[in-house]
Design a protein around this motif. Structure first.
Motif, PDB file in Angstrom:
ATOM      1  N   GLY A  45       9.977   1.207   0.561  1.00  0.00           N
ATOM      2  CA  GLY A  45       9.206   0.197   0.852  1.00  0.00           C
ATOM      3  C   GLY A  45       7.692   0.145   0.439  1.00  0.00           C
ATOM      4  O   GLY A  45       7.135  -0.692  -0.073  1.00  0.00           O
ATOM      5  N   LEU A  46       7.105   1.547   0.745  1.00  0.00           N
ATOM      6  CA  LEU A  46       5.885   1.534   0.261  1.00  0.00           C
ATOM      7  C   LEU A  46       5.666   1.296  -1.377  1.00  0.00           C
ATOM      8  O   LEU A  46       4.829   0.889  -1.723  1.00  0.00           O
ATOM      9  CB  LEU A  46       5.335   2.993   0.365  1.00  0.00           C
ATOM     10  CG  LEU A  46       5.156   3.377   2.157  1.00  0.00           C
ATOM     11  CD1 LEU A  46       4.707   4.848   2.034  1.00  0.00           C
ATOM     12  CD2 LEU A  46       3.861   2.673   2.541  1.00  0.00           C
TER      13      LEU A  46
ATOM     14  N   GLU B 111      -6.157  -4.844   6.589  1.00  0.00           N
ATOM     15  CA  GLU B 111      -5.530  -5.996   6.088  1.00  0.00           C
ATOM     16  C   GLU B 111      -6.681  -7.038   5.556  1.00  0.00           C
ATOM     17  O   GLU B 111      -7.641  -7.311   6.154  1.00  0.00           O
ATOM     18  CB  GLU B 111      -4.895  -6.668   7.129  1.00  0.00           C
ATOM     19  CG  GLU B 111      -4.147  -8.085   7.001  1.00  0.00           C
ATOM     20  CD  GLU B 111      -3.723  -8.646   8.175  1.00  0.00           C
ATOM     21  OE1 GLU B 111      -2.261  -7.810   8.565  1.00  0.00           O
ATOM     22  OE2 GLU B 111      -3.928  -9.523   8.604  1.00  0.00           O
TER      23      GLU B 111
ATOM     24  N   ASN C   5       4.559  -4.463  -6.217  1.00  0.00           N
ATOM     25  CA  ASN C   5       3.932  -6.091  -6.126  1.00  0.00           C
ATOM     26  C   ASN C   5       2.581  -6.504  -5.691  1.00  0.00           C
ATOM     27  O   ASN C   5       2.118  -7.445  -5.271  1.00  0.00           O
ATOM     28  CB  ASN C   5       5.280  -6.947  -5.255  1.00  0.00           C
ATOM     29  CG  ASN C   5       4.921  -6.531  -3.755  1.00  0.00           C
ATOM     30  OD1 ASN C   5       3.968  -6.083  -3.218  1.00  0.00           O
ATOM     31  ND2 ASN C   5       6.124  -6.484  -3.240  1.00  0.00           N
ATOM     32  N   GLU C   6       1.919  -5.205  -5.632  1.00  0.00           N
ATOM     33  CA  GLU C   6       0.491  -5.427  -5.295  1.00  0.00           C
ATOM     34  C   GLU C   6       0.251  -5.970  -3.810  1.00  0.00           C
ATOM     35  O   GLU C   6      -0.782  -6.389  -3.702  1.00  0.00           O
ATOM     36  CB  GLU C   6      -0.229  -6.132  -6.478  1.00  0.00           C
ATOM     37  CG  GLU C   6      -0.345  -5.641  -7.710  1.00  0.00           C
ATOM     38  CD  GLU C   6      -1.186  -6.201  -8.949  1.00  0.00           C
ATOM     39  OE1 GLU C   6      -1.525  -7.337  -8.391  1.00  0.00           O
ATOM     40  OE2 GLU C   6      -1.508  -5.530  -9.698  1.00  0.00           O
ATOM     41  N   THR C   7       1.342  -5.699  -2.979  1.00  0.00           N
ATOM     42  CA  THR C   7       0.861  -5.890  -1.512  1.00  0.00           C
ATOM     43  C   THR C   7      -0.043  -5.046  -0.961  1.00  0.00           C
ATOM     44  O   THR C   7      -0.898  -5.130  -0.165  1.00  0.00           O
ATOM     45  CB  THR C   7       2.183  -6.000  -0.859  1.00  0.00           C
ATOM     46  OG1 THR C   7       3.038  -7.184  -1.364  1.00  0.00           O
ATOM     47  CG2 THR C   7       1.899  -6.222   0.757  1.00  0.00           C
ATOM     48  N   PHE C   8       0.126  -3.590  -1.637  1.00  0.00           N
ATOM     49  CA  PHE C   8      -0.569  -2.573  -1.299  1.00  0.00           C
ATOM     50  C   PHE C   8      -1.805  -2.398  -2.456  1.00  0.00           C
ATOM     51  O   PHE C   8      -1.028  -2.127  -3.484  1.00  0.00           O
ATOM     52  CB  PHE C   8      -0.005  -1.322  -0.938  1.00  0.00           C
ATOM     53  CG  PHE C   8       0.802  -1.388   0.529  1.00  0.00           C
ATOM     54  CD1 PHE C   8       0.381  -2.406   1.236  1.00  0.00           C
ATOM     55  CD2 PHE C   8       1.523  -0.378   0.737  1.00  0.00           C
ATOM     56  CE1 PHE C   8       1.008  -2.495   2.429  1.00  0.00           C
ATOM     57  CE2 PHE C   8       2.324  -0.590   1.989  1.00  0.00           C
ATOM     58  CZ  PHE C   8       1.947  -1.471   2.962  1.00  0.00           C
TER      59      PHE C   8
ATOM     60  N   ARG D 144       7.645  -0.267  -3.194  1.00  0.00           N
ATOM     61  CA  ARG D 144       7.882  -1.660  -3.678  1.00  0.00           C
ATOM     62  C   ARG D 144       6.717  -2.375  -3.542  1.00  0.00           C
ATOM     63  O   ARG D 144       6.123  -3.349  -4.287  1.00  0.00           O
ATOM     64  CB  ARG D 144       9.098  -2.115  -2.888  1.00  0.00           C
ATOM     65  CG  ARG D 144      10.450  -1.973  -3.431  1.00  0.00           C
ATOM     66  CD  ARG D 144      11.542  -2.629  -2.709  1.00  0.00           C
ATOM     67  NE  ARG D 144      11.706  -2.320  -1.411  1.00  0.00           N
ATOM     68  CZ  ARG D 144      11.206  -2.953  -0.371  1.00  0.00           C
ATOM     69  NH1 ARG D 144      10.828  -4.311  -0.445  1.00  0.00           N
ATOM     70  NH2 ARG D 144      11.604  -2.684   0.717  1.00  0.00           N
ATOM     71  N   ARG D 145       5.835  -2.028  -2.259  1.00  0.00           N
ATOM     72  CA  ARG D 145       4.470  -2.846  -1.873  1.00  0.00           C
ATOM     73  C   ARG D 145       3.623  -2.571  -2.900  1.00  0.00           C
ATOM     74  O   ARG D 145       2.573  -3.454  -3.201  1.00  0.00           O
ATOM     75  CB  ARG D 145       4.191  -2.628  -0.514  1.00  0.00           C
ATOM     76  CG  ARG D 145       5.132  -3.293   0.336  1.00  0.00           C
ATOM     77  CD  ARG D 145       5.020  -2.799   2.003  1.00  0.00           C
ATOM     78  NE  ARG D 145       5.334  -3.825   2.752  1.00  0.00           N
ATOM     79  CZ  ARG D 145       6.483  -3.420   3.217  1.00  0.00           C
ATOM     80  NH1 ARG D 145       7.608  -2.501   2.668  1.00  0.00           N
ATOM     81  NH2 ARG D 145       7.551  -4.104   3.996  1.00  0.00           N
TER      82      ARG D 145
ATOM     83  N   ARG E  88      -2.948  -9.186   1.773  1.00  0.00           N
ATOM     84  CA  ARG E  88      -2.728  -8.010   1.101  1.00  0.00           C
ATOM     85  C   ARG E  88      -3.255  -6.780   1.868  1.00  0.00           C
ATOM     86  O   ARG E  88      -4.055  -7.122   2.819  1.00  0.00           O
ATOM     87  CB  ARG E  88      -3.069  -8.068  -0.228  1.00  0.00           C
ATOM     88  CG  ARG E  88      -2.323  -9.137  -1.015  1.00  0.00           C
ATOM     89  CD  ARG E  88      -3.273  -9.470  -2.199  1.00  0.00           C
ATOM     90  NE  ARG E  88      -2.921  -8.679  -3.453  1.00  0.00           N
ATOM     91  CZ  ARG E  88      -3.609  -8.697  -4.598  1.00  0.00           C
ATOM     92  NH1 ARG E  88      -4.613  -9.545  -4.603  1.00  0.00           N
ATOM     93  NH2 ARG E  88      -3.198  -8.061  -5.639  1.00  0.00           N
ATOM     94  N   TYR E  89      -3.125  -5.267   1.550  1.00  0.00           N
ATOM     95  CA  TYR E  89      -3.536  -4.425   2.225  1.00  0.00           C
ATOM     96  C   TYR E  89      -4.131  -3.270   1.185  1.00  0.00           C
ATOM     97  O   TYR E  89      -3.598  -2.879   0.231  1.00  0.00           O
ATOM     98  CB  TYR E  89      -2.484  -3.837   3.094  1.00  0.00           C
ATOM     99  CG  TYR E  89      -1.747  -4.653   3.983  1.00  0.00           C
ATOM    100  CD1 TYR E  89      -2.257  -4.799   5.477  1.00  0.00           C
ATOM    101  CD2 TYR E  89      -0.799  -5.359   3.571  1.00  0.00           C
ATOM    102  CE1 TYR E  89      -1.587  -5.462   6.415  1.00  0.00           C
ATOM    103  CE2 TYR E  89      -0.360  -6.306   4.569  1.00  0.00           C
ATOM    104  CZ  TYR E  89      -0.694  -6.229   5.646  1.00  0.00           C
ATOM    105  OH  TYR E  89      -0.167  -7.312   6.698  1.00  0.00           O
TER     106      TYR E  89
ATOM    107  N   PHE F  63       6.516   2.570   7.578  1.00  0.00           N
ATOM    108  CA  PHE F  63       7.160   2.222   6.242  1.00  0.00           C
ATOM    109  C   PHE F  63       7.949   3.362   5.540  1.00  0.00           C
ATOM    110  O   PHE F  63       7.407   4.499   5.538  1.00  0.00           O
ATOM    111  CB  PHE F  63       5.768   1.787   5.279  1.00  0.00           C
ATOM    112  CG  PHE F  63       5.102   0.608   5.599  1.00  0.00           C
ATOM    113  CD1 PHE F  63       5.560  -0.686   5.435  1.00  0.00           C
ATOM    114  CD2 PHE F  63       3.759   0.838   6.304  1.00  0.00           C
ATOM    115  CE1 PHE F  63       4.662  -1.763   5.837  1.00  0.00           C
ATOM    116  CE2 PHE F  63       3.262  -0.274   6.798  1.00  0.00           C
ATOM    117  CZ  PHE F  63       3.528  -1.645   6.281  1.00  0.00           C
TER     118      PHE F  63
END
Length: 401
Positions: free
Chosen positions: A60-61, A120, A67-70, A63-64, A125-126, A56
């Protein structure tokens, strides 16, 4: 000229530089030799996990994270926020400003950056369980500020070489900004296979803990086994009498763990469930079973726990501490189970009877041995619970063997 900014929670005092640390102590004052137990039959990765590498870029990190992907946990026991059941993730263990600056400078110098570990979740989400400080530092530098006590401060580099001193992300020349944003960080993404996968992830993070501060067993459990049981333990942990008995909250969540132990061992009294060491694996299995649904008698358990803590506190505020110094983990889980069983069985307990039962236990050599030697052996666990049930139900301890 001040280095503070007025955004977010307001400007910080001029003399405040380092990020705000938790006001909660890191480690509990608890005697628990079972923390050193080794699982004789650990899960094998190929049977319970799938994992792969991914790269990543920093852009990108960040942004994630936004948006609470991470999800970055910090395991603050007094936090109120919840994210998909992963509660307690607000303020916590943080780097000093010097560590943050040096990490950013490493990227600007083109040095390789240590990788991160992600788990994961079913929602795709991660969860970040290794690399938390690196991730939050990247996010803070990109946004030009970081939280400190009393507000926020502008994230300008200080503990770096002269070429970068005083720079913020917004001040970076275009070529350095591109270098920062496009730097790749390697991630190992771990995908658990069912409930066995969660246990394997627990084993994995017991072993890596490569960050500046090692994760404690209960911290890992809160993340991996989030659900009804974890939330119930957290609710019981706020009981005021329990708080007086155990002491202040701590970031290792040992207070949570001792309640969890009592709940899990209570099942060995009421059901056909059998305790098998090590204790850590036994607790993980309990959380795995009850992550989606608590036992049907959960309301009674809550009442019995509350009443037991009240009686213990009034009988002896230091009841969980052997020798008047540290909380003894084995003694604590046994006393809680014994009291809850007696209360559930309708035994007419009062403060004087509880005080007498405690004195009887402390005067029994076999009980003292059961809570101080080989405390995770199945026979010792069974013995200490048997003794406490007998004591609180008014039966002679001499009959227990």
């Amino acid at each position: 000229m001040t280095d503070a900014v007025s955004e977010g929670s307001g400007p910080a005092p001029d003399d405040v530089e380092d990020p705000e640390e938790s006001t909660v102590a890191e480690v509990s004052d608890v005697v628990d030799p079972e923390t050193d137990d080794v699982d004789a039959d650990p899960a094998r990765a190929e049977e319970a996990l799938r994992y792969f590498g991914a790269d990543f870029d920093v852009d990108g990190l960040v942004r994630r994270l936004e948006n609470e992907t991470f999800i970055v946990p910090t395991f603050e026991p007094l936090a109120e926020a919840e994210t998909e059941g992963y509660e307690g993730f607000q303020r916590g263990l943080v780097w000093k400003k010097k560590q943050m600056d040096r990490f950013v400078e490493s990227i600007l110098l083109g040095y390789p950056v240590p990788g991160i570990f992600l788990v994961e979740l079913p929602s795709r989400r991660y969860l970040v369980l290794d690399g938390q400080q690196r991730m939050t530092t990247l996010h803070s530098f990109r946004h030009g500020k970081y939280p400190v006590k009393g507000g926020t401060r502008k994230f300008s580099l200080r503990y770096v070489g002269d070429a970068y001193k005083g720079l913020t992300y917004a001040d970076l020349p275009s070529e350095l900004r591109l270098l920062f944003d496009n730097t790749f960080i390697q991630a190992t993404i771990v995908v658990p296979k069912g409930e066995a996968g969660k246990k394997a992830v627990y084993a994995l993070f017991e072993r890596i803990n490569s960050g500046g501060t090692n994760l404690r067993p209960q911290q890992i459990r809160v993340a991996l086994f989030a659900g009804e049981a974890v939330n119930f333990v957290r609710e019981l942990n706020s009981n005021s009498d329990w708080r007086d008995l155990f002491g202040p909250h701590t970031r290792d969540l040992k207070d949570h763990e001792l309640i969890l132990r009592a709940l899990a061992l209570l099942e060995t009294v009421w059901t056909d469930r059998i305790f098998k060491p090590p204790m850590a694996k036994f607790l993980n299995e309990y959380l795995s079973v009850h992550s989606d649904a608590l036992p049907s008698d959960v309301d009674e358990i809550k009442q019995d726990f509350s009443e037991g803590c009240r009686l213990l506190k009034e009988a002896n505020p230091g009841a969980l501490k052997l020798g008047g110094r540290q909380v003894n983990a084995a003694h604590t889980d046994a006393v809680l189970v014994g009291l809850m069983v007696a209360i559930s069985n309708g035994v007419n307990l009062d403060v004087a009877k509880v005080r007498g039962s405690l004195e009887s236990l402390m005067g029994n050599e076999k009980y003292r041995k059961a809570v101080s030697e080989s405390t995770s052996h199945a026979d010792q666990v069974k013995a200490r619970i048997r003794y406490t049930i007998a004591a609180f139900e008014g039966n002679p301890l001499a009959d227990e063997s």
